[in-house]
Every structure is written in structure tokens, then in C-alpha cells.
Motif scaffolding. Sequence first.
Motif, PDB file in Angstrom:
ATOM      1  N   GLU A 120       2.343   1.852  -3.529  1.00 20.83           N
ATOM      2  CA  GLU A 120       1.346   2.427  -4.437  1.00 20.83           C
ATOM      3  C   GLU A 120       1.130   3.904  -4.153  1.00 20.83           C
ATOM      4  O   GLU A 120       1.030   4.726  -5.065  1.00 20.83           O
ATOM      5  CB  GLU A 120       0.024   1.666  -4.318  1.00 20.83           C
ATOM      6  CG  GLU A 120       0.087   0.258  -4.855  1.00 20.83           C
ATOM      7  CD  GLU A 120      -1.180  -0.532  -4.588  1.00 20.83           C
ATOM      8  OE1 GLU A 120      -2.222   0.072  -4.246  1.00 20.83           O
ATOM      9  OE2 GLU A 120      -1.131  -1.767  -4.730  1.00 20.83           O
ATOM     10  N   TRP A 121       1.035   4.273  -2.867  1.00 21.33           N
ATOM     11  CA  TRP A 121       0.806   5.667  -2.477  1.00 21.33           C
ATOM     12  C   TRP A 121       1.986   6.544  -2.885  1.00 21.33           C
ATOM     13  O   TRP A 121       1.803   7.639  -3.406  1.00 21.33           O
ATOM     14  CB  TRP A 121       0.556   5.744  -0.971  1.00 21.33           C
ATOM     15  CG  TRP A 121       0.146   7.083  -0.482  1.00 21.33           C
ATOM     16  CD1 TRP A 121      -1.115   7.611  -0.493  1.00 21.33           C
ATOM     17  CD2 TRP A 121       0.986   8.080   0.114  1.00 21.33           C
ATOM     18  NE1 TRP A 121      -1.096   8.867   0.058  1.00 21.33           N
ATOM     19  CE2 TRP A 121       0.179   9.184   0.441  1.00 21.33           C
ATOM     20  CE3 TRP A 121       2.345   8.143   0.405  1.00 21.33           C
ATOM     21  CZ2 TRP A 121       0.681  10.331   1.044  1.00 21.33           C
ATOM     22  CZ3 TRP A 121       2.840   9.284   0.997  1.00 21.33           C
ATOM     23  CH2 TRP A 121       2.014  10.368   1.306  1.00 21.33           C
ATOM     24  N   SER A 143      -8.643   7.445   2.983  1.00 17.32           N
ATOM     25  CA  SER A 143      -9.094   8.456   2.022  1.00 17.32           C
ATOM     26  C   SER A 143      -8.038   9.545   1.828  1.00 17.32           C
ATOM     27  O   SER A 143      -6.906   9.249   1.489  1.00 17.32           O
ATOM     28  CB  SER A 143     -10.430   9.036   2.481  1.00 17.32           C
ATOM     29  OG  SER A 143     -10.964   9.875   1.496  1.00 17.32           O
ATOM     30  N   LYS A 188      -4.400   9.753   4.215  1.00 17.55           N
ATOM     31  CA  LYS A 188      -3.359   8.729   4.196  1.00 17.55           C
ATOM     32  C   LYS A 188      -1.987   9.357   4.364  1.00 17.55           C
ATOM     33  O   LYS A 188      -1.735  10.467   3.884  1.00 17.55           O
ATOM     34  CB  LYS A 188      -3.401   7.941   2.891  1.00 17.55           C
ATOM     35  CG  LYS A 188      -4.604   7.046   2.776  1.00 17.55           C
ATOM     36  CD  LYS A 188      -4.570   6.261   1.496  1.00 17.55           C
ATOM     37  CE  LYS A 188      -5.797   5.386   1.392  1.00 17.55           C
ATOM     38  NZ  LYS A 188      -5.819   4.644   0.138  1.00 17.55           N
ATOM     39  N   SER A 189      -1.096   8.624   5.010  1.00  8.63           N
ATOM     40  CA  SER A 189       0.281   9.047   5.187  1.00  8.63           C
ATOM     41  C   SER A 189       1.144   7.813   5.384  1.00  8.63           C
ATOM     42  O   SER A 189       0.650   6.715   5.582  1.00  8.63           O
ATOM     43  CB  SER A 189       0.426  10.018   6.360  1.00  8.63           C
ATOM     44  OG  SER A 189       0.111   9.358   7.557  1.00  8.63           O
ATOM     45  N   ILE A 190       2.448   8.019   5.356  1.00  9.79           N
ATOM     46  CA  ILE A 190       3.403   6.934   5.576  1.00  9.79           C
ATOM     47  C   ILE A 190       3.977   7.060   6.980  1.00  9.79           C
ATOM     48  O   ILE A 190       4.418   8.134   7.388  1.00  9.79           O
ATOM     49  CB  ILE A 190       4.561   6.999   4.542  1.00  9.79           C
ATOM     50  CG1 ILE A 190       4.031   6.944   3.117  1.00  9.79           C
ATOM     51  CG2 ILE A 190       5.571   5.905   4.811  1.00  9.79           C
ATOM     52  CD1 ILE A 190       3.470   5.618   2.689  1.00  9.79           C
ATOM     53  N   GLY A 240       0.826  -1.210   0.000  1.00 12.13           N
ATOM     54  CA  GLY A 240       0.000   0.000   0.000  1.00 12.13           C
ATOM     55  C   GLY A 240       0.854   1.251   0.000  1.00 12.13           C
ATOM     56  O   GLY A 240       0.551   2.237  -0.684  1.00 12.13           O
ATOM     57  N   ALA A 241       1.954   1.235   0.746  1.00  5.07           N
ATOM     58  CA  ALA A 241       2.857   2.384   0.796  1.00  5.07           C
ATOM     59  C   ALA A 241       3.522   2.605  -0.552  1.00  5.07           C
ATOM     60  O   ALA A 241       3.657   3.734  -1.011  1.00  5.07           O
ATOM     61  CB  ALA A 241       3.906   2.187   1.886  1.00  5.07           C
ATOM     62  N   LEU A 277       1.948   7.241  -6.566  1.00  7.49           N
ATOM     63  CA  LEU A 277       0.981   8.294  -6.905  1.00  7.49           C
ATOM     64  C   LEU A 277       1.516   9.691  -6.590  1.00  7.49           C
ATOM     65  O   LEU A 277       1.088  10.675  -7.196  1.00  7.49           O
ATOM     66  CB  LEU A 277      -0.331   8.074  -6.146  1.00  7.49           C
ATOM     67  CG  LEU A 277      -1.169   6.872  -6.570  1.00  7.49           C
ATOM     68  CD1 LEU A 277      -2.332   6.676  -5.609  1.00  7.49           C
ATOM     69  CD2 LEU A 277      -1.667   7.052  -7.995  1.00  7.49           C
ATOM     70  N   LYS A 278       2.442   9.782  -5.664  1.00  9.21           N
ATOM     71  CA  LYS A 278       3.015  11.068  -5.239  1.00  9.21           C
ATOM     72  C   LYS A 278       4.312  11.404  -5.965  1.00  9.21           C
ATOM     73  O   LYS A 278       4.999  12.352  -5.599  1.00  9.21           O
ATOM     74  CB  LYS A 278       3.262  11.072  -3.724  1.00  9.21           C
ATOM     75  CG  LYS A 278       2.024  10.851  -2.890  1.00  9.21           C
ATOM     76  CD  LYS A 278       1.076  12.007  -3.009  1.00  9.21           C
ATOM     77  CE  LYS A 278      -0.139  11.804  -2.125  1.00  9.21           C
ATOM     78  NZ  LYS A 278      -1.067  12.904  -2.190  1.00  9.21           N
ATOM     79  N   LEU A 329       1.745   2.303   5.129  1.00 10.54           N
ATOM     80  CA  LEU A 329       0.669   3.239   4.836  1.00 10.54           C
ATOM     81  C   LEU A 329      -0.318   3.215   5.987  1.00 10.54           C
ATOM     82  O   LEU A 329      -0.695   2.159   6.476  1.00 10.54           O
ATOM     83  CB  LEU A 329      -0.018   2.843   3.529  1.00 10.54           C
ATOM     84  CG  LEU A 329      -1.094   3.788   3.021  1.00 10.54           C
ATOM     85  CD1 LEU A 329      -0.490   5.131   2.626  1.00 10.54           C
ATOM     86  CD2 LEU A 329      -1.819   3.179   1.831  1.00 10.54           C
TER      87      LEU A 329
END
Length: 91
Positions: free
Chosen positions: A11-12, A81, A84-86, A8-9, A15-16, A77
Motif C-alpha cells: 500500500e505504501w 505516520s 514510515k519506510s520500507i 502495508g508495504a 502511494l509513492k 513497512l
Amino acid sequence: MKIEIDSGAKEWIALKGNELTVKTMEVRACCAPGVQDLVAVPGKPKKIKSFHEFIIDDVSIYVQKSIRGKDKLSLKLSGFSLLKSISAKLQ
């Protein structure tokens, strides 16, 4: 240093912009000693000479050189919604 990132991290971070900066942040209080914690923020650091770069699956992870600890940095992660943060922890 070994860096462990959950799916999940990854993927996030993708996206960033595929770059993540892990640095220390010190919180000071008037009546207590300061507390130092790790913070993970998307993007590349401004002073890149103060960071080690690790590339994992096309993701650049910049870790502040002053971060010393155990052998493993765990990035996960958290939140939901738009919140979200790491989270970063040394193990």
C-alpha cells in the motif's frame, strides 16, 4: 530471487508511485571497517542497467545487481505516520 512484501508495504509503495529501489549503502567509520546494509527507497533508479526489475502485483521492484545472498528478499513497512519506510532484509 523471491521477493516477499507485506500488505502495508504494498500500500505504501502504491502511494509513492508503484516503484521501489533496493540498493546497498556502505557506512564508513574512521576507526572501524565499513558496514554494508540494504536500503529501500521509493522511485526508479537513475542507472537502471545496474538493477534487476521484478514486477509483483503492479509494483516494480528494482534490486541492485550486486546484491547477492540467500533466496528471499523480505520487504516490510516500519515506522508510523510521516516516518514510515520500507525495511529490506535478505533471508
